[in-house]
Write a protein that holds these residues in place. Structure first.
Motif, PDB file in Angstrom:
ATOM      1  N   SER A 299       0.814  -1.211   0.000  1.00 20.21           N
ATOM      2  CA  SER A 299       0.000   0.000   0.000  1.00 20.21           C
ATOM      3  C   SER A 299       0.849   1.262   0.000  1.00 20.21           C
ATOM      4  CB  SER A 299      -0.922   0.013   1.225  1.00 20.21           C
ATOM      5  OG  SER A 299      -1.653   1.217   1.293  1.00 20.21           O
ATOM      6  N   SER A 300       1.938   1.268   0.780  1.00 16.48           N
ATOM      7  CA  SER A 300       2.782   2.451   0.857  1.00 16.48           C
ATOM      8  C   SER A 300       3.543   2.718  -0.434  1.00 16.48           C
ATOM      9  CB  SER A 300       3.778   2.324   2.010  1.00 16.48           C
ATOM     10  OG  SER A 300       4.605   1.188   1.821  1.00 16.48           O
TER      11      SER A 300
ATOM     12  N   GLY B  37       0.502   4.452  -5.770  1.00 18.17           N
ATOM     13  CA  GLY B  37       0.063   5.829  -5.896  1.00 18.17           C
ATOM     14  C   GLY B  37      -1.416   5.943  -5.583  1.00 18.17           C
ATOM     15  N   ASN B  38      -1.965   7.140  -5.732  1.00 16.54           N
ATOM     16  CA  ASN B  38      -3.387   7.377  -5.469  1.00 16.54           C
ATOM     17  C   ASN B  38      -4.212   7.165  -6.738  1.00 16.54           C
ATOM     18  OD1 ASN B  38      -2.807   8.258  -2.747  1.00 16.54           O
ATOM     19  ND2 ASN B  38      -2.095  10.193  -3.644  1.00 16.54           N
ATOM     20  N   GLY B  39      -5.481   6.871  -6.529  1.00 16.18           N
ATOM     21  CA  GLY B  39      -6.353   6.688  -7.687  1.00 16.18           C
ATOM     22  C   GLY B  39      -6.493   7.978  -8.488  1.00 16.18           C
TER      23      GLY B  39
ATOM     24  N   VAL C  52      -5.576   1.135  -4.454  1.00 12.37           N
ATOM     25  CA  VAL C  52      -4.605   2.217  -4.561  1.00 12.37           C
ATOM     26  C   VAL C  52      -4.251   2.653  -3.142  1.00 12.37           C
ATOM     27  CG1 VAL C  52      -5.356   3.028  -6.827  1.00 12.37           C
ATOM     28  CG2 VAL C  52      -6.499   3.878  -4.783  1.00 12.37           C
ATOM     29  N   ARG C  53      -3.344   3.604  -3.008  1.00 12.02           N
ATOM     30  CA  ARG C  53      -3.047   4.090  -1.657  1.00 12.02           C
ATOM     31  C   ARG C  53      -4.258   4.839  -1.104  1.00 12.02           C
ATOM     32  NH1 ARG C  53       1.638   8.370  -1.047  1.00 12.02           N
ATOM     33  NH2 ARG C  53       2.840   6.660  -1.975  1.00 12.02           N
TER      34      ARG C  53
ATOM     35  N   HIS D 141     -11.120  -0.653  -0.786  1.00  7.71           N
ATOM     36  CA  HIS D 141      -9.834  -1.350  -0.762  1.00  7.71           C
ATOM     37  C   HIS D 141      -8.658  -0.368  -0.946  1.00  7.71           C
ATOM     38  CE1 HIS D 141     -12.604  -4.726  -1.534  1.00  7.71           C
ATOM     39  NE2 HIS D 141     -11.725  -5.437  -0.821  1.00  7.71           N
ATOM     40  N   SER D 142      -8.673   0.682  -0.121  1.00  6.93           N
ATOM     41  CA  SER D 142      -7.610   1.680  -0.146  1.00  6.93           C
ATOM     42  C   SER D 142      -7.259   2.048   1.296  1.00  6.93           C
ATOM     43  CB  SER D 142      -8.057   2.935  -0.908  1.00  6.93           C
ATOM     44  OG  SER D 142      -8.501   2.603  -2.211  1.00  6.93           O
TER      45      SER D 142
END
Length: 326
Positions: free
Chosen positions: A245-246, A249-251, A270-271, A291-292
């Motif tokens: 997760s870390s 990137g972000n969605g 995504v993160r 799921h983020s």
């Protein structure tokens, strides 16, 4: 003589005579009591009036000369203007005809549509297209890193796939008014430092629209930086599920932007599903976030609307940090 006679009469007659003298009469009729200097004063007034009249006549003559010169110069300028107009009139008439034709046909000008089949390269067509053109990709697999530097529409027919082959970004946009729709955009690079993304909207690419796309296995689904009036809707965004997760990137990464419209998107693995920083007057509506780490992560952002979003299977549904008037 009357005054000399006053010496020989009695006081009563003297008083009566004085009264007649004051009234301007004596026993022989009206007296001339006008002062001796009055004729000289009248002559001076007459001479002054004559001088004023002479000055007025001189001024009138000079004014006539000035008006005559002014009218002559004005007529000369009008003659010069008529000569210039006569010299350029044919050219102006031709130009007016051309402008009339252009304006009359402006409504009939249509954007060109370019068709690209599998096996053909996309970037040369983008470079060749004009502003406002439409580029359509037929269903197939295209392995390219694209750069769009002019306003146009990149449209997929029957869901073609565009892959960066795990190198860098898939599509990078630098122009305003770019529309991307109906594509599967996948396989960006994995560098957080280089901000690898499926679609990267570079600063200044205002009024971009991303619609009906699948962005899958990209480090960042959409990176939007200093872009105003962007529309992102009806997209499915998933990250690199095999990354920790870390390291993902972000969605949707929205940074320093105004009036974004983020609606009807599904974002997962995504993160942070939607990451918002220093972005104001945006709308986040009817998105499905799961799921983020955080469904939505807000920082330093004001006057935004968050409504009708579903957020589940996240560590935190909504994180608000230094925000106001949400």
């Amino acid at each position: 003589p009357s005054l000399r006679r006053m010496r020989r009469t009695d006081p009563q007659k003297q008083r009566a005579l004085r009264q007649r003298v004051v009234r301007g009469v004596d026993e022989h009729g009206p007296l001339d009591v006008q002062p001796r200097f009055r004729p000289q004063r009248a002559d001076a007034d007459a001479r002054r009036d004559d001088a004023h009249l002479a000055d007025a006549r001189v001024g009138e003559h000079r004014l006539g000369i000035l008006l005559h010169d002014y009218h002559e110069r004005a007529e000369k300028r009008r003659a010069e203007a008529r000569a210039v107009l006569a010299r350029h009139l044919p050219r102006m008439q031709a130009l007016s005809i051309v402008l009339a034709l252009v304006v009359g046909n402006a409504g009939n000008i249509q954007a060109a549509t370019w068709q690209i089949a599998p096996g053909e390269s996309i970037q040369p067509i983008i470079n060749q297209a004009a502003d406002g053109d439409i580029i359509e990709l037929q269903r197939g697999f295209y392995r390219e890193n694209l750069r769009i530097e002019k306003p146009l529409t990149l449209r997929g027919l029957n869901r073609p796939t565009l892959s960066a082959n795990l190198q860098g970004y898939v599509i990078r946009v630098t122009a305003q008014q770019v529309t991307i729709e109906g594509l599967i955009v996948r396989d960006s690079g994995g560098s957080l430092r280089d901000q690898n993304a499926g679609i990267y909207l570079q600063p200044g690419s205002h009024q971009a629209s991303i619609r009906h796309c699948d962005l899958t296995y990209n480090l960042f689904g959409l990176w939007i930086e200093k872009v105003d009036d962007v529309v992102v809707e009806y997209n499915n965004i998933t990250g690199k599920r095999d990354f920790r997760s870390s390291q993902r990137g972000n969605g949707i990464q929205l940074y320093n932007s105004q009036r974004a419209r983020i609606r009807h998107n599904e974002i997962s693995f995504v993160r942070d599903a939607i990451y918002v920083d220093v972005s104001h007057h945006a709308v986040f509506s009817s998105n499905r976030l799961h799921h983020s780490r955080y469904g939505s992560h807000y920082m330093n952002s004001y006057y935004n609307l968050w409504e009708n979003n579903d957020s589940w299977m996240n560590r935190g549904g909504l994180a608000l940090m230094e925000v106001r008037d949400q």
